[in-house]
Design an enzyme around this catalytic site. Structure first.
Site, PDB file in Angstrom:
ATOM      1  N   LYS A 174     -16.874 -35.394 -10.665  1.00 55.40           N
ATOM      2  CA  LYS A 174     -15.776 -34.481 -10.341  1.00 55.40           C
ATOM      3  C   LYS A 174     -15.774 -33.303 -11.301  1.00 55.40           C
ATOM      4  O   LYS A 174     -15.607 -33.480 -12.508  1.00 55.40           O
ATOM      5  CB  LYS A 174     -14.425 -35.200 -10.438  1.00 55.40           C
ATOM      6  CG  LYS A 174     -13.308 -34.371  -9.816  1.00 55.40           C
ATOM      7  CD  LYS A 174     -11.931 -34.876 -10.163  1.00 55.40           C
ATOM      8  CE  LYS A 174     -11.365 -34.245 -11.403  1.00 55.40           C
ATOM      9  NZ  LYS A 174     -11.177 -32.794 -11.340  1.00 55.40           N
ATOM     10  N   GLU A 249     -16.104 -36.616 -24.829  1.00 54.48           N
ATOM     11  CA  GLU A 249     -16.297 -35.363 -25.586  1.00 54.48           C
ATOM     12  C   GLU A 249     -15.000 -34.589 -25.460  1.00 54.48           C
ATOM     13  O   GLU A 249     -14.698 -34.056 -24.387  1.00 54.48           O
ATOM     14  CB  GLU A 249     -17.455 -34.550 -24.982  1.00 54.48           C
ATOM     15  CG  GLU A 249     -18.788 -35.254 -25.019  1.00 54.48           C
ATOM     16  CD  GLU A 249     -19.279 -35.514 -26.429  1.00 54.48           C
ATOM     17  OE1 GLU A 249     -18.869 -34.780 -27.346  1.00 54.48           O
ATOM     18  OE2 GLU A 249     -20.050 -36.465 -26.614  1.00 54.48           O
ATOM     19  N   CYS A 283     -15.339 -25.443 -26.735  1.00 49.43           N
ATOM     20  CA  CYS A 283     -14.868 -26.488 -27.653  1.00 49.43           C
ATOM     21  C   CYS A 283     -15.445 -26.298 -29.052  1.00 49.43           C
ATOM     22  O   CYS A 283     -14.915 -26.828 -30.020  1.00 49.43           O
ATOM     23  CB  CYS A 283     -15.228 -27.858 -27.103  1.00 49.43           C
ATOM     24  SG  CYS A 283     -16.979 -27.970 -26.693  1.00 49.43           S
ATOM     25  N   GLU A 383      -5.051 -27.521 -30.808  1.00 48.94           N
ATOM     26  CA  GLU A 383      -6.090 -26.756 -30.122  1.00 48.94           C
ATOM     27  C   GLU A 383      -5.434 -25.743 -29.180  1.00 48.94           C
ATOM     28  O   GLU A 383      -4.650 -26.115 -28.307  1.00 48.94           O
ATOM     29  CB  GLU A 383      -6.983 -27.704 -29.310  1.00 48.94           C
ATOM     30  CG  GLU A 383      -8.196 -26.997 -28.754  1.00 48.94           C
ATOM     31  CD  GLU A 383      -9.036 -27.876 -27.831  1.00 48.94           C
ATOM     32  OE1 GLU A 383      -8.466 -28.664 -27.053  1.00 48.94           O
ATOM     33  OE2 GLU A 383     -10.268 -27.739 -27.874  1.00 48.94           O
TER      34      GLU A 383
HETATM   35  P1  NDP Z   1      -8.740 -31.619 -19.107  1.00 48.88           P
HETATM   36  O1  NDP Z   1      -8.735 -32.799 -20.004  1.00 48.88           O
HETATM   37  O2  NDP Z   1      -7.446 -31.145 -18.570  1.00 48.88           O
HETATM   38  O3  NDP Z   1      -9.656 -31.888 -17.832  1.00 48.88           O
HETATM   39  C1  NDP Z   1     -11.018 -32.247 -17.907  1.00 48.88           C
HETATM   40  C2  NDP Z   1     -11.414 -32.916 -16.613  1.00 48.88           C
HETATM   41  O4  NDP Z   1     -10.713 -34.153 -16.477  1.00 48.88           O
HETATM   42  C3  NDP Z   1     -11.069 -32.111 -15.365  1.00 48.88           C
HETATM   43  O5  NDP Z   1     -12.040 -32.339 -14.379  1.00 48.88           O
HETATM   44  C4  NDP Z   1      -9.735 -32.700 -14.973  1.00 48.88           C
HETATM   45  O6  NDP Z   1      -9.434 -32.468 -13.637  1.00 48.88           O
HETATM   46  C5  NDP Z   1      -9.988 -34.174 -15.264  1.00 48.88           C
HETATM   47  N1  NDP Z   1      -8.793 -34.968 -15.460  1.00 48.88           N
HETATM   48  C6  NDP Z   1      -7.548 -34.574 -15.822  1.00 48.88           C
HETATM   49  N2  NDP Z   1      -6.708 -35.636 -15.885  1.00 48.88           N
HETATM   50  C7  NDP Z   1      -7.447 -36.741 -15.570  1.00 48.88           C
HETATM   51  C8  NDP Z   1      -7.168 -38.134 -15.474  1.00 48.88           C
HETATM   52  N3  NDP Z   1      -5.964 -38.621 -15.716  1.00 48.88           N
HETATM   53  N4  NDP Z   1      -8.170 -38.959 -15.121  1.00 48.88           N
HETATM   54  C9  NDP Z   1      -9.412 -38.481 -14.905  1.00 48.88           C
HETATM   55  N5  NDP Z   1      -9.740 -37.175 -14.956  1.00 48.88           N
HETATM   56  C10 NDP Z   1      -8.782 -36.314 -15.302  1.00 48.88           C
HETATM   57  O7  NDP Z   1      -9.533 -30.490 -19.891  1.00 48.88           O
HETATM   58  P2  NDP Z   1      -9.691 -28.986 -19.461  1.00 48.88           P
HETATM   59  O8  NDP Z   1     -10.341 -28.913 -18.123  1.00 48.88           O
HETATM   60  O9  NDP Z   1      -8.386 -28.289 -19.705  1.00 48.88           O
HETATM   61  O10 NDP Z   1     -10.792 -28.481 -20.520  1.00 48.88           O
HETATM   62  C11 NDP Z   1     -10.479 -28.015 -21.772  1.00 48.88           C
HETATM   63  C12 NDP Z   1     -10.661 -29.106 -22.805  1.00 48.88           C
HETATM   64  O11 NDP Z   1     -11.997 -29.575 -22.788  1.00 48.88           O
HETATM   65  C13 NDP Z   1     -10.419 -28.594 -24.208  1.00 48.88           C
HETATM   66  O12 NDP Z   1      -9.643 -29.522 -24.908  1.00 48.88           O
HETATM   67  C14 NDP Z   1     -11.821 -28.540 -24.797  1.00 48.88           C
HETATM   68  O13 NDP Z   1     -11.873 -28.653 -26.184  1.00 48.88           O
HETATM   69  C15 NDP Z   1     -12.476 -29.683 -24.125  1.00 48.88           C
HETATM   70  N6  NDP Z   1     -13.919 -29.544 -24.177  1.00 48.88           N
HETATM   71  C16 NDP Z   1     -14.634 -30.378 -24.986  1.00 48.88           C
HETATM   72  C17 NDP Z   1     -16.007 -30.238 -25.113  1.00 48.88           C
HETATM   73  C18 NDP Z   1     -16.816 -31.172 -25.952  1.00 48.88           C
HETATM   74  O14 NDP Z   1     -18.023 -31.235 -25.749  1.00 48.88           O
HETATM   75  N7  NDP Z   1     -16.224 -31.923 -26.875  1.00 48.88           N
HETATM   76  C19 NDP Z   1     -16.724 -29.171 -24.411  1.00 48.88           C
HETATM   77  C20 NDP Z   1     -15.877 -28.352 -23.584  1.00 48.88           C
HETATM   78  C21 NDP Z   1     -14.517 -28.543 -23.481  1.00 48.88           C
HETATM   79  P3  NDP Z   1      -8.563 -31.192 -13.186  1.00 48.88           P
HETATM   80  O15 NDP Z   1      -8.995 -30.018 -13.979  1.00 48.88           O
HETATM   81  O16 NDP Z   1      -8.944 -31.072 -11.785  1.00 48.88           O
HETATM   82  O17 NDP Z   1      -7.158 -31.584 -13.423  1.00 48.88           O
END
Ligand code: NDP
Length: 483
Positions: A174, A249, A283, A383
């Site tokens: 997803k 991550e 990130c 963050e």
């Molecule tokens: P989110 O945690 O909001 O979402 C990440 C993914 O998880 C999306 O596909 C989201 O879907 C999905 N998701 C949300 N809630 C659930 C759930 N309860 N169960 C399963 N899946 C779920 O992150 P963001 O998209 O806002 O991304 C930003 C974040 O990602 C920042 O905190 C950043 O630091 C981190 N990040 C970390 C990296 C690393 O390598 N450590 C690299 C890049 C980013 P949907 O968006 O459709 O709600």
């Protein structure tokens, strides 16, 4: 209005309950497409296709898997312009960034793991005390789930999918609901590359619904997730009691530590990037800048005008340094943090929403620098994930380390110094999974990638990812020493 579809069992299809979500172009604020609001039924459909495809894919010779992934890499590279434009419009980032970084890296991910799987080996241990030989098989897990965020859409989506497929798993994946477009295009390339139906299934929809259905599915053996720390914790709460393998991550709040003996010009140019690349939505961005006091005023005098000179505009405009942030909601979150400058520090530049004449409804935030006097404030502890950095002076190496480590996160850190002994001392003491010295975002895909503390558990990259997506099974054979 155009509708994107799920990609299940090698075919594009509508969501079973015919529910849809709107997608927006961050540069203009306009609605662009509708995407499936998939639910547990769509995930089940994807799971069934993946389960059916697993026996054959897991037994497909490594050379065949490798050549399909490399073909996929070639097809993505050949469509660079189309994919980069789609990514830039969907995310808000500058077209030049999507063209130079996002899409080439998505292609490189498939190429890298297509090659890496041909070199992946397991171990054997001979035990002379018991006349036995142990050998360890590395078998694919089965159906696995990959969930990725919106900041580097195809780049991070493929970073998970490629090793999962290379290792012989089948996948239910997803992308973020906020940036679904390039993931939706991926299905077509998979078919062209000859990936068998059902090996990769892409389900669009909201995290708490479609994402949660993947995490909670009893047949899905592992979850590789990149996203926010709060979401990561929610995923662990569901998946851990089911004894799923988990790679998380998560967020970062990375220090950029600048010693007085650094190469000032190089540090300045790279620090502009590490602060504001992709609108600060990486990130790995160095959002907490610590500068040794001897050069603190010199740094401010050079950095602030350079930040003010950064050009912000729509993704497809020429010569821009920053585009729009990803959504209205995210822009509002970022602005709620810049407003903290009043009570927690001093605003040196930016801090406000920008009105761009040709795109008055886009989500633009001015690159922002806030001077702070302590790490014990929300601006330094939480963050923000936008074009916002804090700066703060320090006196000694010990103080720099204490400030850098005083944060719940531990993803990456950057150190600027020309003293090699100091660079090693500081790197060893930093609480981070990745340290860059005199460079930033310098990635070798063979190296382990991931964070400590609230930045996650597990490592991606190179053989670490192939180990995650396989189960080691030890087989012990005792032999007779006499004939
Ligand atoms: P989110 O945690 O909001 O979402 C990440 C993914 O998880 C999306 O596909 C989201 O879907 C999905 N998701 C949300 N809630 C659930 C759930 N309860 N169960 C399963 N899946 C779920 O992150 P963001 O998209 O806002 O991304 C930003 C974040 O990602 C920042 O905190 C950043 O630091 C981190 N990040 C970390 C990296 C690393 O390598 N450590 C690299 C890049 C980013 P949907 O968006 O459709 O709600």
């Amino acid at each position: 209005m155009e509708k994107l579809q799920n990609f299940i069992d090698g075919k594009y299809c509508d969501p079973i309950d015919d529910q849809w979500l709107d997608n927006y172009v961050p540069s203009t604020g306009e609605r662009s497409q509708q995407i499936p609001a998939s639910n547990v039924k769509d995930v089940e459909r994807a799971y069934k296709a993946a389960k059916k495809a697993f026996p054959s894919w897991s037994q497909t010779p490594i050379e065949t898997r490798s050549s399909i992934l490399i073909k996929l890499a070639d097809l993505i590279a050949a469509d660079l312009d189309k994919l980069a434009k789609a990514e830039a419009l969907d995310n808000g980032k500058p077209l030049a960034l999507a063209t130079k970084v996002d899409i080439p890296r998505a292609s490189a991910n498939f190429r890298f793991f297509g090659n890496a799987i041909t070199q992946f080996a397991s171990e054997a241990h001979e035990n002379l005390a018991s006349d036995s030989i142990n050998f360890t098989l590395r078998q694919p897990l089965g159906v696995v789930g990959c969930i990725s965020p919106w900041n580097l859409p195809l780049y991070l989506f493929s970073w998970k999918i490629a090793p999962a497929l290379a290792a012989g798993n089948t996948v239910v994946a997803k992308p973020s609901e906020i940036t679904p477009v390039t993931a939706a295009l991926l299905g077509k390339y998979c078919n062209e590359a000859g990936l068998p139906a059902g090996v990769l299934n892409i389900v669009h929809g909201k995290g708490p619904e479609a994402g949660q259905a993947i995490v909670a599915h009893s047949g899905i053996k592992a979850i590789s997730f990149t996203g926010g720390t709060t979401t990561g914790a929610a995923i662990a709460r569901t998946a851990a009691p089911m004894f799923k393998k988990l790679s998380l991550e998560l967020g970062g709040k990375n220090p950029n530590i600048i010693f007085a003996d650094c190469d000032f010009e190089k540090m300045l140019q790279v620090s502009l990037k590490s602060s504001f690349a992709n609108q600060g939505q990486i990130c790995l961005c160095g959002s907490r800048i610590f500068v040794q006091e001897e050069i603190y005023e010199k740094f401010k005098a050079a950095f602030i005008p350079a930040v003010k000179a950064l050009k912000v505009g729509p993704s497809l405009a020429a010569g821009i340094d920053l585009g729009a942030v990803v959504s209205k909601q995210h822009m509002e979150k970022i602005l709620s943090y810049t407003a903290l400058a009043e009570s927690e520090g001093k605003l040196l530049c930016g801090g406000q929403q920008l009105q761009i004449k040709e795109a008055p409804n886009g989500y633009y935030v001015a690159p922002t620098v806030i001077e702070v006097g302590t790490t014990r404030c929300r601006l330094q502890q939480e963050e923000i994930f936008g074009p916002v950095v804090t700066i703060m002076p320090f006196k000694t190496e010990e103080e720099a380390l204490a400030l850098a480590n005083d944060v719940p996160y531990g993803l990456s850190a950057t150190v600027w110094t020309s003293n090699i002994d100091r660079s090693i001392r500081v790197s060893k003491a930093l609480e981070a999974g990745i340290v860059w010295v005199n460079t930033w975002l310098n990635r070798d895909l063979r190296t382990p990638f991931g964070g400590v503390k609230a930045s996650g558990v597990g490592r991606e990259g190179g053989f670490e990812a192939l180990r995650f997506f396989t189960e080691p099974k030890n087989i012990c054979i005792q032999y007779k020493t006499n004939t």
